[in-house]
Design a protein around this motif. Structure first.
Motif, PDB file in Angstrom:
ATOM      1  N   TYR A   9     -52.598 -25.182  16.387  1.00 44.41           N
ATOM      2  CA  TYR A   9     -52.720 -24.041  15.485  1.00 44.41           C
ATOM      3  C   TYR A   9     -52.020 -22.799  16.051  1.00 44.41           C
ATOM      4  O   TYR A   9     -51.306 -22.095  15.312  1.00 44.41           O
ATOM      5  N   TYR A  10     -52.210 -22.519  17.327  1.00 42.06           N
ATOM      6  CA  TYR A  10     -51.672 -21.285  17.901  1.00 42.06           C
ATOM      7  C   TYR A  10     -50.268 -21.453  18.480  1.00 42.06           C
ATOM      8  O   TYR A  10     -49.488 -20.491  18.496  1.00 42.06           O
ATOM      9  N   CYS A  11     -49.961 -22.642  18.994  1.00 39.14           N
ATOM     10  CA  CYS A  11     -48.664 -22.853  19.630  1.00 39.14           C
ATOM     11  C   CYS A  11     -47.725 -23.712  18.789  1.00 39.14           C
ATOM     12  O   CYS A  11     -46.500 -23.655  18.972  1.00 39.14           O
ATOM     13  N   GLY A  12     -48.267 -24.523  17.914  1.00 42.45           N
ATOM     14  CA  GLY A  12     -47.438 -25.438  17.153  1.00 42.45           C
ATOM     15  C   GLY A  12     -46.957 -26.617  17.968  1.00 42.45           C
ATOM     16  O   GLY A  12     -46.245 -27.490  17.464  1.00 42.45           O
ATOM     17  N   LYS A  13     -47.315 -26.646  19.227  1.00 34.71           N
ATOM     18  CA  LYS A  13     -46.934 -27.722  20.144  1.00 34.71           C
ATOM     19  C   LYS A  13     -48.166 -28.119  20.952  1.00 34.71           C
ATOM     20  O   LYS A  13     -49.173 -27.419  20.988  1.00 34.71           O
ATOM     21  N   GLY A  40     -49.992 -34.352  30.248  1.00 36.04           N
ATOM     22  CA  GLY A  40     -48.896 -33.395  30.254  1.00 36.04           C
ATOM     23  C   GLY A  40     -49.097 -32.213  29.335  1.00 36.04           C
ATOM     24  O   GLY A  40     -48.124 -31.561  28.924  1.00 36.04           O
ATOM     25  N   ILE A  41     -50.354 -31.909  29.000  1.00 36.26           N
ATOM     26  CA  ILE A  41     -50.642 -30.724  28.193  1.00 36.26           C
ATOM     27  C   ILE A  41     -51.143 -29.614  29.121  1.00 36.26           C
ATOM     28  O   ILE A  41     -51.567 -29.897  30.250  1.00 36.26           O
ATOM     29  N   PRO A  42     -51.061 -28.359  28.693  1.00 36.36           N
ATOM     30  CA  PRO A  42     -51.498 -27.268  29.574  1.00 36.36           C
ATOM     31  C   PRO A  42     -52.953 -27.447  30.015  1.00 36.36           C
ATOM     32  O   PRO A  42     -53.796 -27.906  29.230  1.00 36.36           O
ATOM     33  N   ASP A  83     -44.268 -28.779  28.468  1.00 31.27           N
ATOM     34  CA  ASP A  83     -42.836 -28.453  28.487  1.00 31.27           C
ATOM     35  C   ASP A  83     -42.394 -27.809  27.182  1.00 31.27           C
ATOM     36  O   ASP A  83     -41.523 -26.917  27.184  1.00 31.27           O
ATOM     37  N   ASP A  84     -42.942 -28.229  26.072  1.00 31.93           N
ATOM     38  CA  ASP A  84     -42.565 -27.651  24.787  1.00 31.93           C
ATOM     39  C   ASP A  84     -43.147 -26.255  24.615  1.00 31.93           C
ATOM     40  O   ASP A  84     -42.487 -25.358  24.063  1.00 31.93           O
ATOM     41  N   ILE A  85     -44.372 -26.040  25.065  1.00 35.32           N
ATOM     42  CA  ILE A  85     -45.035 -24.749  24.889  1.00 35.32           C
ATOM     43  C   ILE A  85     -44.347 -23.673  25.723  1.00 35.32           C
ATOM     44  O   ILE A  85     -44.227 -22.517  25.301  1.00 35.32           O
ATOM     45  N   PHE A 139     -45.460 -17.362  24.930  1.00 36.03           N
ATOM     46  CA  PHE A 139     -46.333 -18.535  24.960  1.00 36.03           C
ATOM     47  C   PHE A 139     -47.618 -18.265  25.735  1.00 36.03           C
ATOM     48  O   PHE A 139     -48.633 -18.938  25.508  1.00 36.03           O
ATOM     49  N   GLU A 140     -47.611 -17.268  26.666  1.00 38.83           N
ATOM     50  CA  GLU A 140     -48.823 -17.018  27.445  1.00 38.83           C
ATOM     51  C   GLU A 140     -49.988 -16.601  26.553  1.00 38.83           C
ATOM     52  O   GLU A 140     -51.112 -17.091  26.710  1.00 38.83           O
ATOM     53  N   ASN A 141     -49.729 -15.692  25.609  1.00 38.20           N
ATOM     54  CA  ASN A 141     -50.810 -15.241  24.726  1.00 38.20           C
ATOM     55  C   ASN A 141     -51.268 -16.348  23.779  1.00 38.20           C
ATOM     56  O   ASN A 141     -52.467 -16.479  23.504  1.00 38.20           O
ATOM     57  N   HIS A 142     -50.329 -17.147  23.286  1.00 34.95           N
ATOM     58  CA  HIS A 142     -50.709 -18.260  22.413  1.00 34.95           C
ATOM     59  C   HIS A 142     -51.572 -19.273  23.174  1.00 34.95           C
ATOM     60  O   HIS A 142     -52.555 -19.804  22.635  1.00 34.95           O
ATOM     61  N   LEU A 143     -51.193 -19.515  24.421  1.00 38.38           N
ATOM     62  CA  LEU A 143     -51.963 -20.449  25.241  1.00 38.38           C
ATOM     63  C   LEU A 143     -53.343 -19.892  25.561  1.00 38.38           C
ATOM     64  O   LEU A 143     -54.336 -20.632  25.569  1.00 38.38           O
ATOM     65  N   MET A 144     -53.431 -18.582  25.782  1.00 38.87           N
ATOM     66  CA  MET A 144     -54.729 -17.944  26.027  1.00 38.87           C
ATOM     67  C   MET A 144     -55.636 -18.074  24.805  1.00 38.87           C
ATOM     68  O   MET A 144     -56.846 -18.282  24.946  1.00 38.87           O
TER      69      MET A 144
END
Length: 267
Positions: free
Chosen positions: A95-99, A19-21, A103-105, A111-116
């Motif tokens: 580090y970048y998202c804190g999650k 369930g993670i990106p 679902d949390d991210i 969140f798109e840039n943090h995920l990138m």
């Protein structure tokens, strides 16, 4: 090559189940396979033969090209690569998202840039790790430092792969708009996290060679036992199957002499 593809499948499968990106986009996967993975794979095909090859017993033609212990080695290396990169990716998400979970991210702002950023760290780490594995994969049981630069084509392939990597993560528009990578925004901490991938793969893949070397020795012993058993059976074969009995030889000689006398009389 097979271990890399096994790792790709395991990484994506883990992300879906946990369930993670998803760790990388389809376009990033295509870039990895066709651009950064392909040159080292071709260079491995140009690897010089090992000098100890003639000390090994010949394999029967009935055996497959890829033996059981080879599959075990490929799966072990694929699992090692997957575990190391997944750990790097989870650390980057924290580090970048804190999650960590999808679902949390998605509830985070921008969140798109943090995920990138997290995906970029995992992407860099994967390419570095696969390039390191290109050297460790040159032999099933020989340490990586033995004849490290014995294949000049490998040096060229790694250089090409590295140029393509930095173009993918650093070139404006191509990196962020097309591939969805942000190498200019991950900072020094991101590059340091990415370095954990190749270091971990180097140590663990070399450790796996201990298991593979043991399996190779067992296979050679089993092959020697089978070949010796076949030789013993051939030696125990009845003498009648190897040569004609003495009385048959004598009767054959008598028949030949009679035939020659008949021919003389006719003449």
């Amino acid at each position: 090559i097979m271990s890399v593809h096994i790792a790709e499948v395991l990484q994506i499968f883990f992300c879906i189940v946990a369930g993670i990106p998803i760790m990388r986009t389809p376009l990033q996967i295509l870039f990895l396979i066709l651009v950064t993975d392909l040159p080292p794979s071709i260079a491995l095909g140009m690897e010089p033969g090992e000098k100890t090859i003639l000390k090994e017993r010949p394999r029967p033609r009935s055996e497959p090209v890829v033996l059981g212990w080879m599959w075990v080695s490929m799966v072990m290396n694929g699992v090692v690569l997957s575990v190391v990169i997944i750990c790097v990716y989870i650390g980057a998400l924290m580090y970048y998202c804190g999650k960590v979970f999808q679902d949390d991210i998605q509830l985070l702002e921008d969140f798109e840039n943090h995920l990138m950023d997290a995906r970029t760290v995992a992407f860099i780490s994967l390419v570095w790790a696969e390039n390191v594995r290109s050297y460790t994969s040159r032999s099933f049981n020989r340490p990586v430092w033995k004849n490290l630069f014995g294949n000049p084509e490998m040096q060229k392939a790694i250089f090409v792969a590295q140029i393509c990597l930095y173009a993918a993560v650093l070139l404006p528009y191509f990196s962020d708009k097309i591939l969805g990578l942000r190498g200019l925004h991950i900072g020094g901490h991101g590059w340091l996290m990415a370095a954990a991938g190749p270091i971990g793969c180097l140590v663990l893949c070399e450790a796996c060679k201990v298991i593979t070397a043991y399996q190779m020795q067992n296979y050679q012993r089993a092959l020697a036992a089978r070949q010796e058993a076949v030789s013993a059976k051939e030696e125990e074969a009845p003498a009648s199957q190897k040569a004609l009995p003495a009385h048959n030889i004598q009767s054959t000689d008598t028949d030949l002499m009679a035939s020659e006398e008949a021919n003389v009389i006719e003449v």
